[in-house]
Design a protein around this motif. Structure first.
Motif, PDB file in Angstrom:
ATOM      1  N   UNK A  41      61.283 187.025 -53.990  1.00  0.00           N
ATOM      2  CA  UNK A  41      61.710 185.657 -53.712  1.00  0.00           C
ATOM      3  C   UNK A  41      60.631 185.006 -52.841  1.00  0.00           C
ATOM      4  N   UNK A  42      60.156 183.805 -53.275  1.00  0.00           N
ATOM      5  CA  UNK A  42      59.090 183.125 -52.525  1.00  0.00           C
ATOM      6  C   UNK A  42      59.516 181.703 -52.205  1.00  0.00           C
ATOM      7  N   UNK A  43      58.839 181.131 -51.215  1.00  0.00           N
ATOM      8  CA  UNK A  43      59.080 179.724 -50.870  1.00  0.00           C
ATOM      9  C   UNK A  43      58.787 178.853 -52.100  1.00  0.00           C
ATOM     10  N   UNK A  44      57.702 179.173 -52.822  1.00  0.00           N
ATOM     11  CA  UNK A  44      57.351 178.416 -54.024  1.00  0.00           C
ATOM     12  C   UNK A  44      58.493 178.459 -55.041  1.00  0.00           C
ATOM     13  N   UNK A  45      59.036 179.676 -55.258  1.00  0.00           N
ATOM     14  CA  UNK A  45      60.114 179.825 -56.221  1.00  0.00           C
ATOM     15  C   UNK A  45      61.361 179.061 -55.804  1.00  0.00           C
ATOM     16  N   UNK A  46      61.669 179.115 -54.514  1.00  0.00           N
ATOM     17  CA  UNK A  46      62.842 178.390 -54.013  1.00  0.00           C
ATOM     18  C   UNK A  46      62.644 176.890 -54.206  1.00  0.00           C
ATOM     19  N   UNK A  47      61.442 176.402 -53.878  1.00  0.00           N
ATOM     20  CA  UNK A  47      61.156 174.961 -53.995  1.00  0.00           C
ATOM     21  C   UNK A  47      61.283 174.509 -55.449  1.00  0.00           C
ATOM     22  N   UNK A  48      60.694 175.288 -56.376  1.00  0.00           N
ATOM     23  CA  UNK A  48      60.735 174.926 -57.794  1.00  0.00           C
ATOM     24  C   UNK A  48      62.174 174.856 -58.286  1.00  0.00           C
ATOM     25  N   UNK A  49      62.961 175.860 -57.928  1.00  0.00           N
ATOM     26  CA  UNK A  49      64.338 175.910 -58.409  1.00  0.00           C
ATOM     27  C   UNK A  49      65.206 174.820 -57.787  1.00  0.00           C
ATOM     28  N   UNK A  50      64.908 174.483 -56.537  1.00  0.00           N
ATOM     29  CA  UNK A  50      65.697 173.454 -55.844  1.00  0.00           C
ATOM     30  C   UNK A  50      65.245 172.051 -56.212  1.00  0.00           C
ATOM     31  N   UNK A  51      64.088 171.940 -56.904  1.00  0.00           N
ATOM     32  CA  UNK A  51      63.581 170.617 -57.267  1.00  0.00           C
ATOM     33  C   UNK A  51      63.041 169.841 -56.078  1.00  0.00           C
ATOM     34  N   UNK A  52      62.479 170.538 -55.109  1.00  0.00           N
ATOM     35  CA  UNK A  52      61.866 169.878 -53.946  1.00  0.00           C
ATOM     36  C   UNK A  52      60.426 170.371 -53.816  1.00  0.00           C
ATOM     37  N   UNK A  53      59.662 169.680 -53.005  1.00  0.00           N
ATOM     38  CA  UNK A  53      58.296 170.128 -52.755  1.00  0.00           C
ATOM     39  C   UNK A  53      58.298 171.279 -51.746  1.00  0.00           C
ATOM     40  N   UNK A  54      57.279 172.152 -51.855  1.00  0.00           N
ATOM     41  CA  UNK A  54      57.129 173.256 -50.909  1.00  0.00           C
ATOM     42  C   UNK A  54      57.123 172.742 -49.465  1.00  0.00           C
ATOM     43  N   UNK A  55      56.473 171.590 -49.277  1.00  0.00           N
ATOM     44  CA  UNK A  55      56.342 171.062 -47.908  1.00  0.00           C
ATOM     45  C   UNK A  55      57.690 170.695 -47.306  1.00  0.00           C
ATOM     46  N   UNK A  56      58.644 170.323 -48.169  1.00  0.00           N
ATOM     47  CA  UNK A  56      59.991 170.015 -47.669  1.00  0.00           C
ATOM     48  C   UNK A  56      60.582 171.257 -47.001  1.00  0.00           C
ATOM     49  N   UNK A  57      60.348 172.404 -47.638  1.00  0.00           N
ATOM     50  CA  UNK A  57      60.874 173.641 -47.067  1.00  0.00           C
ATOM     51  C   UNK A  57      60.128 173.998 -45.788  1.00  0.00           C
ATOM     52  N   UNK A  58      58.795 173.913 -45.840  1.00  0.00           N
ATOM     53  CA  UNK A  58      58.025 174.286 -44.639  1.00  0.00           C
ATOM     54  C   UNK A  58      58.285 173.340 -43.464  1.00  0.00           C
ATOM     55  N   UNK A  59      58.698 172.108 -43.771  1.00  0.00           N
ATOM     56  CA  UNK A  59      58.979 171.182 -42.679  1.00  0.00           C
ATOM     57  C   UNK A  59      60.195 171.667 -41.873  1.00  0.00           C
ATOM     58  N   UNK A  60      61.144 172.293 -42.568  1.00  0.00           N
ATOM     59  CA  UNK A  60      62.400 172.672 -41.903  1.00  0.00           C
ATOM     60  C   UNK A  60      62.482 174.145 -41.501  1.00  0.00           C
ATOM     61  N   UNK A  61      61.782 175.010 -42.234  1.00  0.00           N
ATOM     62  CA  UNK A  61      61.895 176.455 -41.965  1.00  0.00           C
ATOM     63  C   UNK A  61      60.522 177.106 -41.916  1.00  0.00           C
ATOM     64  N   UNK A  62      60.409 178.182 -41.153  1.00  0.00           N
ATOM     65  CA  UNK A  62      59.126 178.849 -40.992  1.00  0.00           C
ATOM     66  C   UNK A  62      58.814 179.880 -42.063  1.00  0.00           C
ATOM     67  N   UNK A  63      59.847 180.413 -42.710  1.00  0.00           N
ATOM     68  CA  UNK A  63      59.620 181.510 -43.665  1.00  0.00           C
ATOM     69  C   UNK A  63      60.805 181.625 -44.612  1.00  0.00           C
ATOM     70  N   UNK A  64      60.637 182.442 -45.656  1.00  0.00           N
ATOM     71  CA  UNK A  64      61.754 182.629 -46.580  1.00  0.00           C
ATOM     72  C   UNK A  64      62.902 183.346 -45.880  1.00  0.00           C
ATOM     73  N   UNK A  65      62.587 184.225 -44.913  1.00  0.00           N
ATOM     74  CA  UNK A  65      63.656 184.902 -44.169  1.00  0.00           C
ATOM     75  C   UNK A  65      64.510 183.866 -43.427  1.00  0.00           C
ATOM     76  N   UNK A  66      63.857 182.868 -42.826  1.00  0.00           N
ATOM     77  CA  UNK A  66      64.602 181.824 -42.117  1.00  0.00           C
ATOM     78  C   UNK A  66      65.515 181.056 -43.066  1.00  0.00           C
TER      79      UNK A  66
END
Lengths: 209, 209
Positions: A41-66
């Motif tokens: 499971x990767x941040x990229x995979x989560x972003x793609x599946x959620x339909x958001x940009x990777x940066x949206x995830x990195x703005x709010x969380x530090x890692x996939x564990x978070x």
């Protein structure tokens, strides 16, 4: 508990949009960890599946564990609401056995909730072989509800229902850990009758009185 | 327990060769499951690492799960011998608390043995998300030693040291499962003092006498 990134937004529309994104990210993270396991499971995979940009995830969380740990906190709260009770509360009716039985029955309901089971197993399995994640999992997801048992057992010690020399943090393991092991390792069925029995054995002991 | 393919050979040289192959296969299987995880461990990979042909493995075992479960049985017996005690025996000195404490202290030693820990964690982690393997793991590796606790608790019931209405299969979980959960989930330190305390709490109960 889970931080709410939307709280930092000012306009209601932006709040709704980021709340939608947050839920989509949680759902994607939980689905992915079930489908491909934690390591893949990767941040990229989560972003793609959620339909958001990777940066949206990195703005709010530090890692996939978070992301996953917060998705789990949210999931646990949903499961608790679905089971018809508030999480993070152990009743104190004055009848310790009855109070513990009630909370453990609610836990049985949560463990049997299919929405909860698959992602919980995926994260728990990774925690067994990944000590750093395992310890974060425990500190953030497991220890806070266990501390509520500590509080309830301390109140019972004040009331004279539990021996004063008992360590509440160890004592709670006598009824919580058997249920956890049956769930984690399929060592036996999980029923209300079973958890009721655990409480009785733990409080009154196996030796004759 | 583990079947010994060498027993089917007639000549001493062939026996020694197949015993060497068997150990090389077990070692390779345990090493691979630690390094790449259960899903990516294959019969081909085990054969290559052990320096044997694939057919040698298929002649003795039906699947990688069979190889690994037997490798674990063997490993458990080695760990028990290294810890200075025979596995599959719970003493009956007439002092139930002392007997249980002794066996649990030996289990603490085994759980801390580095040779045992990594492969055990890899197999246990897979069992959490793979119900079929989890159930085989329990039936073949976990339940047989647990039945020895059942036997010891039944003897204690005969001797009047455990209440007659207690179900021994559930009772043993009060001291076995907390240790298992601390090991699986890093929920707390694993010490002799801890397992001694579990036995005392389980036998005499948390409520005042």
């Amino acid at each position: 508990m889970a931080h709410t990134p939307s709280a930092n937004q000012s306009a209601p529309d932006a709040t709704r949009r980021s709340e939608r994104s947050r839920r989509a990210i949680y759902d994607a993270a939980l689905a992915l960890v079930v489908e491909v396991g934690y390591p893949r499971t990767t941040i990229e995979g989560i972003a793609a599946r959620a339909g958001v940009g990777k940066q949206t995830i990195y703005r709010w969380w530090g890692s996939k564990a978070d992301v996953l740990l917060e998705a789990f906190l949210e999931l646990g709260e949903q499961a608790a609401r679905a089971a018809g009770h508030l999480s993070y509360a152990i009743p104190d009716t004055g009848d310790l056995a009855a109070d513990l039985k009630q909370v453990l029955r609610a836990t049985v309901d949560e463990l049997r909730d299919p929405a909860f089971e698959a992602p919980s197993r995926a994260l728990a399995a990774e925690g067994v072989v990944n000590e750093e994640l395992g310890r974060r999992f425990v500190a953030q997801l497991l220890e806070p509800p266990l501390q509520l048992y500590v509080d309830r057992l301390r109140a019972a010690q004040q009331a004279g229902d539990v021996r004063a020399d008992v360590d509440p943090r160890i004592a709670l393991e006598l009824f919580v850990s058997p249920l956890a092991q049956r769930w984690l390792q399929y060592t036996g069925p999980i029923t209300y009758e079973y958890t009721d029995t655990l409480v009785d054995y733990a409080l009154y002991g196996l030796a004759p009185r």
